[in-house]
Design a protein around this motif. Structure first.
Motif, PDB file in Angstrom:
ATOM      1  N   ILE A 181       0.849  -1.200   0.000  1.00 46.29           N
ATOM      2  CA  ILE A 181       0.000   0.000   0.000  1.00 46.29           C
ATOM      3  C   ILE A 181       0.881   1.245   0.000  1.00 46.29           C
ATOM      4  O   ILE A 181       1.824   1.360   0.788  1.00 46.29           O
ATOM      5  N   SER A 182       0.551   2.212  -0.880  1.00 45.67           N
ATOM      6  CA  SER A 182       1.310   3.467  -0.915  1.00 45.67           C
ATOM      7  C   SER A 182       0.491   4.653  -0.402  1.00 45.67           C
ATOM      8  O   SER A 182       1.019   5.531   0.270  1.00 45.67           O
ATOM      9  N   GLU A 183      -0.798   4.701  -0.699  1.00 47.12           N
ATOM     10  CA  GLU A 183      -1.660   5.800  -0.242  1.00 47.12           C
ATOM     11  C   GLU A 183      -3.065   5.263  -0.017  1.00 47.12           C
ATOM     12  O   GLU A 183      -3.510   4.335  -0.712  1.00 47.12           O
ATOM     13  N   ALA A 184      -3.774   5.847   0.928  1.00 44.96           N
ATOM     14  CA  ALA A 184      -5.161   5.451   1.177  1.00 44.96           C
ATOM     15  C   ALA A 184      -5.880   6.557   1.940  1.00 44.96           C
ATOM     16  O   ALA A 184      -5.250   7.287   2.728  1.00 44.96           O
ATOM     17  N   ASN A 185      -7.176   6.684   1.699  1.00 48.50           N
ATOM     18  CA  ASN A 185      -7.990   7.598   2.492  1.00 48.50           C
ATOM     19  C   ASN A 185      -9.433   7.112   2.529  1.00 48.50           C
ATOM     20  O   ASN A 185     -10.041   6.794   1.504  1.00 48.50           O
ATOM     21  N   TYR A 186      -9.976   7.043   3.743  1.00 44.20           N
ATOM     22  CA  TYR A 186     -11.399   6.778   3.960  1.00 44.20           C
ATOM     23  C   TYR A 186     -12.007   8.091   4.424  1.00 44.20           C
ATOM     24  O   TYR A 186     -11.711   8.579   5.520  1.00 44.20           O
ATOM     25  N   GLY A 187     -12.811   8.706   3.582  1.00 38.34           N
ATOM     26  CA  GLY A 187     -13.403  10.006   3.890  1.00 38.34           C
ATOM     27  C   GLY A 187     -14.034  10.598   2.647  1.00 38.34           C
ATOM     28  O   GLY A 187     -14.669   9.901   1.849  1.00 38.34           O
ATOM     29  N   ARG A 188     -13.843  11.890   2.452  1.00 39.27           N
ATOM     30  CA  ARG A 188     -14.379  12.575   1.265  1.00 39.27           C
ATOM     31  C   ARG A 188     -13.565  13.835   1.008  1.00 39.27           C
ATOM     32  O   ARG A 188     -13.342  14.636   1.922  1.00 39.27           O
ATOM     33  N   ASP A 200     -15.141   6.808  12.308  1.00 37.58           N
ATOM     34  CA  ASP A 200     -15.854   7.820  11.514  1.00 37.58           C
ATOM     35  C   ASP A 200     -15.114   9.160  11.572  1.00 37.58           C
ATOM     36  O   ASP A 200     -15.155   9.859  12.578  1.00 37.58           O
ATOM     37  N   PRO A 201     -14.412   9.549  10.486  1.00 37.46           N
ATOM     38  CA  PRO A 201     -13.660  10.809  10.504  1.00 37.46           C
ATOM     39  C   PRO A 201     -14.522  12.045  10.305  1.00 37.46           C
ATOM     40  O   PRO A 201     -14.068  13.161  10.553  1.00 37.46           O
ATOM     41  N   CYS A 202     -15.776  11.863   9.822  1.00 32.59           N
ATOM     42  CA  CYS A 202     -16.656  13.021   9.597  1.00 32.59           C
ATOM     43  C   CYS A 202     -18.110  12.551   9.664  1.00 32.59           C
ATOM     44  O   CYS A 202     -18.630  11.974   8.702  1.00 32.59           O
ATOM     45  N   VAL A 203     -18.732  12.792  10.800  1.00 35.45           N
ATOM     46  CA  VAL A 203     -20.121  12.364  11.043  1.00 35.45           C
ATOM     47  C   VAL A 203     -21.060  13.108  10.089  1.00 35.45           C
ATOM     48  O   VAL A 203     -20.810  14.252   9.716  1.00 35.45           O
ATOM     49  N   ASN A 204     -22.133  12.409   9.676  1.00 36.43           N
ATOM     50  CA  ASN A 204     -23.167  12.973   8.787  1.00 36.43           C
ATOM     51  C   ASN A 204     -22.639  13.291   7.392  1.00 36.43           C
ATOM     52  O   ASN A 204     -23.213  14.124   6.683  1.00 36.43           O
ATOM     53  N   THR A 205     -21.525  12.667   7.011  1.00 34.41           N
ATOM     54  CA  THR A 205     -20.998  12.814   5.651  1.00 34.41           C
ATOM     55  C   THR A 205     -20.845  11.418   5.048  1.00 34.41           C
ATOM     56  O   THR A 205     -20.273  10.525   5.691  1.00 34.41           O
ATOM     57  N   SER A 206     -21.368  11.215   3.832  1.00 32.86           N
ATOM     58  CA  SER A 206     -21.178   9.925   3.165  1.00 32.86           C
ATOM     59  C   SER A 206     -19.740   9.838   2.669  1.00 32.86           C
ATOM     60  O   SER A 206     -19.233  10.765   2.054  1.00 32.86           O
ATOM     61  N   LYS A 207     -19.094   8.706   2.949  1.00 32.94           N
ATOM     62  CA  LYS A 207     -17.657   8.575   2.694  1.00 32.94           C
ATOM     63  C   LYS A 207     -17.377   7.545   1.602  1.00 32.94           C
ATOM     64  O   LYS A 207     -18.279   6.826   1.159  1.00 32.94           O
ATOM     65  N   TYR A 208     -16.126   7.473   1.177  1.00 35.15           N
ATOM     66  CA  TYR A 208     -15.680   6.454   0.228  1.00 35.15           C
ATOM     67  C   TYR A 208     -14.220   6.133   0.530  1.00 35.15           C
ATOM     68  O   TYR A 208     -13.522   6.882   1.223  1.00 35.15           O
ATOM     69  N   LEU A 209     -13.756   4.989  -0.006  1.00 36.10           N
ATOM     70  CA  LEU A 209     -12.389   4.536   0.237  1.00 36.10           C
ATOM     71  C   LEU A 209     -11.604   4.571  -1.068  1.00 36.10           C
ATOM     72  O   LEU A 209     -12.032   4.023  -2.078  1.00 36.10           O
ATOM     73  N   GLN A 210     -10.449   5.244  -1.038  1.00 38.80           N
ATOM     74  CA  GLN A 210      -9.567   5.360  -2.198  1.00 38.80           C
ATOM     75  C   GLN A 210      -8.187   4.830  -1.808  1.00 38.80           C
ATOM     76  O   GLN A 210      -7.619   5.235  -0.788  1.00 38.80           O
ATOM     77  N   VAL A 211      -7.629   3.911  -2.632  1.00 35.66           N
ATOM     78  CA  VAL A 211      -6.361   3.258  -2.308  1.00 35.66           C
ATOM     79  C   VAL A 211      -5.465   3.222  -3.542  1.00 35.66           C
ATOM     80  O   VAL A 211      -5.919   2.915  -4.639  1.00 35.66           O
ATOM     81  N   ASN A 212      -4.190   3.533  -3.351  1.00 32.32           N
ATOM     82  CA  ASN A 212      -3.153   3.319  -4.361  1.00 32.32           C
ATOM     83  C   ASN A 212      -2.192   2.261  -3.829  1.00 32.32           C
ATOM     84  O   ASN A 212      -1.807   2.294  -2.657  1.00 32.32           O
TER      85      ASN A 212
END
Length: 395
Positions: free
Chosen positions: A313-320, A368-380
């Protein structure tokens, strides 16, 4: 007739006024668009190779400004990081370092790395930005020789003096960047002992090849009267592929980040005959794979089985970080600066070293990094060879 005289006088006055502007009462030179040399700029992200080229302009490079660091968030920020980086990151010696390698040359390359520039801001992803001009080569002058009634004119072009000699690979050795007037030295290739030298002059490296006149076969007396030879104990520091390789003991293998934006590690082993092979091993360097983005509560699958490799894994983010991805009905209150700083660690714990893995993009897994926000997962990620196992060694 009077109109022509008035026009001529006006032209002369304008020319004199322009000359006054150019010289100035204080000796300053004002910008003249007909003769000014256009300034160019180039930028690369950390651990990438920057190339400046004035060959097409038949000129030489002159560095005007440079900085290795970071002055904004938008540049070299593929994952949209919004905090934790130093935005006043300046390496004050950047111009001098780039100028030593590039000034006076028609073309040059330099790696944007902390091994070359030093690290002006730890834990901040940096970039190198350079401003330069392509200046004309020193204009030729002519000499005249007269024989009888024939006059011969010969153009002589002068080459600008260098401030540094470029790194070069020759006869199995990588000679590093060297300042004019200094003498670079390396150990003689075994079984010979001694020192190979090469002097850097204002016209470049002296001679067509290094001076190995001081290399000799060692003579030591063994109990049986036979002559024995001595192997080297260290591999000397050198530069190859734009990367600085430190002095290490024989038998050790050095790892460095891959150049030019690739993921993985480039390695080079030190043997009794010197650095192994003509260049470092880049077989583990790969371009990053951008996995499909999955929306919240969906499963992301990473697969390296087809490549017969393992996941790294090089980069990842769960959020928006934008409104367009995984759109929801609630578009007004979405937090588009939603970054989960532990995303890479969480994904790496599940996936690193495995040929395949699945992970659910959910707050149960990541928090949950941001309540009441729909999130997604992005990975490189990258697929590394399974058979390659090395230990990082720095000395």
């Amino acid at each position: 007739m009077d109109d022509k005289r008035s026009s001529a006088a006006a032209t002369v006055s304008i020319q004199r006024f322009r000359a006054f502007l150019c010289v100035g009462i204080s000796g300053f030179v004002f910008y003249n668009p007909t003769s000014a040399i256009q300034e160019r700029s180039a930028l690369v992200c950390e651990n990438s190779l920057l190339t400046l080229d004035c060959e097409k302009k038949t000129g030489v490079i002159r560095i005007s400004k440079a900085n290795y660091g970071r002055l904004n968030l938008g540049t070299c920020n593929s994952l949209g990081t919004i905090e934790g980086w130093n935005l006043r990151c300046i390496q004050p010696n950047s111009k001098g370092i780039v100028a030593e390698r590039c000034d006076g040359h028609p073309k040059c390359s330099i790696t944007a790395s902390s091994e070359v520039f030093g690290d002006p801001c730890v834990n901040t992803f940096k970039y190198l930005q350079v401003y330069y001009r392509c200046e004309p080569r020193t204009p030729p002058y002519t000499t005249e020789s007269t024989t009888g009634t024939t006059t011969t004119r010969k153009a002589i072009t002068t080459t600008p003096l260098r401030r540094v000699c470029d790194a070069v690979y020759i006869e199995g050795k990588n000679w590093p960047y060297t300042n004019v007037g200094d003498v670079a030295s390396m150990k003689c290739p075994p079984p010979k002992v001694g020192t190979v030298t090469w002097r850097c002059t204002g016209r470049g490296w002296l001679g067509e090849r290094p001076d190995d006149s001081k290399c000799e076969l060692p003579v030591t007396e063994s109990p049986s009267g036979e002559t024995t030879t001595q192997k080297i104990r260290f591999c000397e520091m050198t530069v190859s592929q734009g990367i600085i390789w430190p002095q290490v003991r024989v038998g050790k293998e050095v790892e460095r980040p891959c150049p030019e934006g690739k993921l993985g590690k480039v390695t080079w082993k030190c043997t009794g005959a010197g650095w192994q092979g003509e260049r470092p091993d880049e077989s583990m360097c790969q371009l990053p794979i951008r996995a499909p983005i999955v929306c919240e509560n969906s499963v992301l699958t990473l697969d390296c089985e087809k490549k017969k490799g393992i996941i790294r894994i090089s980069e990842a983010n769960y959020g928006r970080i934008n409104l367009g991805t995984c759109k929801s009905q609630n578009t007004t209150d979405e937090d588009v600066r939603c970054i989960h700083p532990e995303s890479k660690r969480i994904v790496a714990e599940r996936c690193d070293g495995h040929p395949e893995c699945n992970i659910t993009a959910s707050s149960e897994v990541f928090g949950d990094p941001c309540v009441n926000t729909s999130k997604y997962l992005q990975v490189n990620y990258s697929c590394e060879p399974r058979s390659k196992h090395t230990v990082t060694y720095f000395e």
